[in-house]
Design a protein around this motif. Structure first.
Motif, PDB file in Angstrom:
ATOM      1  N   GLU A  91      36.627  77.633  90.519  1.00 25.23           N
ATOM      2  CA  GLU A  91      36.737  78.898  90.555  1.00 25.23           C
ATOM      3  C   GLU A  91      35.620  79.737  90.486  1.00 25.23           C
ATOM      4  O   GLU A  91      34.647  78.984  89.514  1.00 25.23           O
ATOM      5  N   GLY A  92      35.418  81.157  90.615  1.00 26.24           N
ATOM      6  CA  GLY A  92      34.277  81.847  90.304  1.00 26.24           C
ATOM      7  C   GLY A  92      33.325  81.932  91.595  1.00 26.24           C
ATOM      8  O   GLY A  92      33.392  81.192  92.271  1.00 26.24           O
ATOM      9  N   TRP A  93      32.266  82.750  91.502  1.00 27.46           N
ATOM     10  CA  TRP A  93      31.363  83.182  92.449  1.00 27.46           C
ATOM     11  C   TRP A  93      30.245  81.891  92.677  1.00 27.46           C
ATOM     12  O   TRP A  93      30.052  81.137  91.590  1.00 27.46           O
ATOM     13  N   GLY A  94      30.053  81.529  93.751  1.00 21.92           N
ATOM     14  CA  GLY A  94      29.000  80.279  93.753  1.00 21.92           C
ATOM     15  C   GLY A  94      29.404  79.026  93.614  1.00 21.92           C
ATOM     16  O   GLY A  94      28.614  78.184  93.374  1.00 21.92           O
ATOM     17  N   ARG A  95      30.606  78.785  93.534  1.00 22.94           N
ATOM     18  CA  ARG A  95      30.846  77.359  92.862  1.00 22.94           C
ATOM     19  C   ARG A  95      31.802  76.515  94.165  1.00 22.94           C
ATOM     20  O   ARG A  95      32.309  75.486  93.708  1.00 22.94           O
ATOM     21  N   LYS A  96      32.116  77.022  95.377  1.00 19.75           N
ATOM     22  CA  LYS A  96      32.919  76.432  96.268  1.00 19.75           C
ATOM     23  C   LYS A  96      32.431  75.077  96.676  1.00 19.75           C
ATOM     24  O   LYS A  96      33.381  74.089  96.781  1.00 19.75           O
ATOM     25  N   ASN A  97      31.291  74.925  96.896  1.00 23.11           N
ATOM     26  CA  ASN A  97      30.532  73.433  97.115  1.00 23.11           C
ATOM     27  C   ASN A  97      30.008  72.715  96.101  1.00 23.11           C
ATOM     28  O   ASN A  97      29.197  71.642  96.369  1.00 23.11           O
ATOM     29  N   ARG A  98      30.537  72.722  94.657  1.00 26.86           N
ATOM     30  CA  ARG A  98      30.163  72.080  93.826  1.00 26.86           C
ATOM     31  C   ARG A  98      31.317  71.259  93.163  1.00 26.86           C
ATOM     32  O   ARG A  98      32.406  71.689  93.351  1.00 26.86           O
ATOM     33  N   VAL A  99      30.902  70.262  92.392  1.00 19.02           N
ATOM     34  CA  VAL A  99      31.881  69.376  91.665  1.00 19.02           C
ATOM     35  C   VAL A  99      32.071  70.062  90.208  1.00 19.02           C
ATOM     36  O   VAL A  99      31.245  70.037  89.484  1.00 19.02           O
ATOM     37  N   ALA A 100      33.271  70.315  89.818  1.00 18.46           N
ATOM     38  CA  ALA A 100      33.381  70.835  88.778  1.00 18.46           C
ATOM     39  C   ALA A 100      33.714  69.681  87.654  1.00 18.46           C
ATOM     40  O   ALA A 100      34.399  68.583  88.092  1.00 18.46           O
ATOM     41  N   PRO A 101      33.207  69.582  86.358  1.00 21.17           N
ATOM     42  CA  PRO A 101      33.482  68.527  85.553  1.00 21.17           C
ATOM     43  C   PRO A 101      34.894  68.632  84.978  1.00 21.17           C
ATOM     44  O   PRO A 101      35.514  69.707  84.720  1.00 21.17           O
ATOM     45  N   LYS A 102      35.482  67.519  84.570  1.00 14.27           N
ATOM     46  CA  LYS A 102      36.834  67.540  84.325  1.00 14.27           C
ATOM     47  C   LYS A 102      36.719  67.247  82.688  1.00 14.27           C
ATOM     48  O   LYS A 102      37.026  66.080  82.264  1.00 14.27           O
ATOM     49  N   VAL A 103      36.126  68.080  81.934  1.00 14.24           N
ATOM     50  CA  VAL A 103      36.141  67.882  80.605  1.00 14.24           C
ATOM     51  C   VAL A 103      37.652  67.649  79.974  1.00 14.24           C
ATOM     52  O   VAL A 103      37.798  66.878  79.141  1.00 14.24           O
ATOM     53  N   VAL A 104      38.466  68.382  80.473  1.00 13.25           N
ATOM     54  CA  VAL A 104      39.846  68.144  80.248  1.00 13.25           C
ATOM     55  C   VAL A 104      40.405  67.796  81.525  1.00 13.25           C
ATOM     56  O   VAL A 104      40.109  68.316  82.723  1.00 13.25           O
ATOM     57  N   PRO A 105      40.803  66.450  81.532  1.00  9.27           N
ATOM     58  CA  PRO A 105      41.617  65.660  80.526  1.00  9.27           C
ATOM     59  C   PRO A 105      40.505  64.501  80.309  1.00  9.27           C
ATOM     60  O   PRO A 105      40.861  63.827  79.226  1.00  9.27           O
ATOM     61  N   GLU A 106      39.569  64.151  80.783  1.00  9.83           N
ATOM     62  CA  GLU A 106      38.729  62.888  80.486  1.00  9.83           C
ATOM     63  C   GLU A 106      38.120  63.076  79.210  1.00  9.83           C
ATOM     64  O   GLU A 106      37.994  61.942  78.783  1.00  9.83           O
ATOM     65  N   LYS A 107      37.587  64.067  78.571  1.00 10.93           N
ATOM     66  CA  LYS A 107      37.075  64.114  77.318  1.00 10.93           C
ATOM     67  C   LYS A 107      37.767  64.446  76.188  1.00 10.93           C
ATOM     68  O   LYS A 107      37.512  64.006  74.835  1.00 10.93           O
ATOM     69  N   MET A 108      38.830  65.318  76.226  1.00 16.11           N
ATOM     70  CA  MET A 108      39.541  66.110  75.333  1.00 16.11           C
ATOM     71  C   MET A 108      41.074  66.786  76.092  1.00 16.11           C
ATOM     72  O   MET A 108      41.030  66.718  77.241  1.00 16.11           O
ATOM     73  N   THR A 109      41.827  66.920  75.287  1.00 11.58           N
ATOM     74  CA  THR A 109      43.034  67.524  75.781  1.00 11.58           C
ATOM     75  C   THR A 109      42.834  69.096  76.007  1.00 11.58           C
ATOM     76  O   THR A 109      42.028  69.633  75.304  1.00 11.58           O
ATOM     77  N   LEU A 110      43.939  69.679  76.697  1.00 10.24           N
ATOM     78  CA  LEU A 110      43.640  71.218  77.006  1.00 10.24           C
ATOM     79  C   LEU A 110      43.910  71.913  75.428  1.00 10.24           C
ATOM     80  O   LEU A 110      43.255  72.942  74.974  1.00 10.24           O
ATOM     81  N   ALA A 111      44.919  71.130  74.602  1.00  8.94           N
ATOM     82  CA  ALA A 111      45.051  71.793  73.193  1.00  8.94           C
ATOM     83  C   ALA A 111      43.728  71.588  72.490  1.00  8.94           C
ATOM     84  O   ALA A 111      43.550  72.780  71.939  1.00  8.94           O
ATOM     85  N   GLU A 112      43.199  70.721  72.564  1.00  7.68           N
ATOM     86  CA  GLU A 112      41.680  70.512  71.868  1.00  7.68           C
ATOM     87  C   GLU A 112      40.676  71.735  72.322  1.00  7.68           C
ATOM     88  O   GLU A 112      39.829  72.180  71.554  1.00  7.68           O
ATOM     89  N   ALA A 113      40.572  71.669  73.667  1.00  3.91           N
ATOM     90  CA  ALA A 113      39.563  72.754  74.158  1.00  3.91           C
ATOM     91  C   ALA A 113      39.883  73.968  73.582  1.00  3.91           C
ATOM     92  O   ALA A 113      38.881  74.832  73.417  1.00  3.91           O
ATOM     93  N   LEU A 114      41.075  74.620  73.656  1.00  2.12           N
ATOM     94  CA  LEU A 114      41.540  75.767  73.435  1.00  2.12           C
ATOM     95  C   LEU A 114      41.599  75.800  71.764  1.00  2.12           C
ATOM     96  O   LEU A 114      41.189  76.693  71.298  1.00  2.12           O
TER      97      LEU A 114
END
Length: 349
Positions: free
Chosen positions: A265-288
């Motif tokens: 999501e967001g401007w200028g992001r459509k052709n890029r790969v977004a990192p999956k910090v959640v869930p690969e590195k931590m849970t959503l509960a940990e991130a928030l």
């Protein structure tokens, strides 16, 4: 040299204090003092989400707020969906509502005026923003924002999206801050703040200019997430100054506009790969939870469905502040993803 560990350790007591309140001042009415010393747990609609003190305002606000941008989000949210999101937020105990004039060119505010304020004005904390760069535009925004949201008074009005020290100077010199101060004096708005996501240098310069003017604002809204401490950090550079001034801290982009959960999501992001910090590195509960464990008053979340509202509300209810070691471990896990590709909204340096 700045010690990140010492800084995070120093914040633990401050964060706890936001949920406890402050001692009642001598001379306060007994009922008022009691209300100030401990947060409410329910209102006429039912049980509230956990609440925290919003800095120098001494207002209690829910630890989760509904982001106004996503109540319209570039025409992708229908009127029916917007109403369902708002109703779900109220049912889940959310009482902090964010908006801004430029969200859908006023459409998001109009939706609040249709679905939120007629039924719930007495129990919510209502915020909007102005991106005005001239005195005349700021004056117009003060009146049009209130008209669209169908209220006489807005609880918080913020100078929106300060982008650089030069931008700060231009707006102040043009009289934008003077207009807001006058509106506060006239009772059109109750509290004042500012927002931005480009660079922490703009925030620090705004604080410097306000100090020089002898002016006190009440809140600051800025990006705060688990990758922020590793790249052009608002948490490390701005948060100490806000804590010192007893500002209410409003966290936004707590998932880096969705990048942390792999959304482009967001401007200028459509052709890029977004990192999956959640869930690969931590849970959503940990991130928030990382953000909630800092001295923030609320997390403003762009929730685009009732399901997202319910999920985030459940995390807010279940949150327990993370330990210093846990927070530092999360920063380390996320550090490889830090930088302008993830936090694309920050200036590249």
């Amino acid at each position: 040299m700045f010690d990140r560990r010492d800084f995070l350790r120093s914040l633990m007591g401050v964060t706890a204090g936001l949920a406890i309140g402050r001692p009642a001042l001598a001379g306060e009415a007994q009922a008022g003092a009691a209300a100030m010393a401990s947060p409410p747990t329910e209102d006429r609609l039912g049980k509230l989400l956990p609440m925290r003190r919003m800095g120098r305002t001494n207002e209690w606000v829910t630890t989760l707020g509904l982001g106004g941008s996503h109540i319209e989000y570039r025409g992708r949210i229908s009127m029916k969906e917007a109403q369902a999101i708002i109703e779900s937020a109220m049912e889940e105990g959310v009482r902090f509502f964010d908006n801004a004039q430029q969200y859908g060119n006023g459409e998001a505010e109009r939706r609040f005026g249709q679905f939120l304020t007629p039924k719930y004005r007495d129990v919510i904390y209502l915020m909007s923003k102005t991106q005005a760069t001239t005195r005349k535009q700021a004056e117009r925004d003060m009146d049009e924002c209130r008209s669209r949201m169908k209220v006489d008074v807005i609880d918080l009005m913020q100078v929106h999206h300060i982008a650089s020290p030069e931008d700060v100077d231009q707006r102040i010199d043009a009289g934008v801050v003077d207009v807001l101060l006058k509106a506060r004096e006239e009772g059109k708005i109750r509290h004042l703040g500012f927002t931005g996501h480009d660079t922490h240098r703009a925030h620090l310069h705004m604080l410097k200019r306000l100090d020089a003017m002898g002016v006190e604002f009440d809140t600051v809204q800025m990006p705060m997430n688990v990758v922020d401490p590793s790249y052009e950090s608002f948490i490390l550079e701005v948060l100490p100054a806000l804590v010192e001034r007893d500002y209410g801290v409003l966290a936004m982009k707590t998932l880096a506009f969705g990048q942390i959960v792999g959304k482009n999501e967001g401007w200028g992001r459509k052709n890029r790969v977004a990192p999956k910090v959640v869930p690969e590195k931590m849970t959503l509960a940990e991130a928030l939870g990382f953000v909630w464990s800092l001295p923030v008053s609320t997390i403003i979340s762009g929730m685009m469905s009732p399901e997202m509202v319910r999920e985030n509300a459940a995390l807010a209810r279940a949150h327990v502040d993370l330990t210093e070691e846990h927070r530092l471990a999360l920063i380390d896990k996320a550090s490889e993803f830090a930088g302008p590709d993830t936090e694309f909204y920050k200036d590249r340096v």
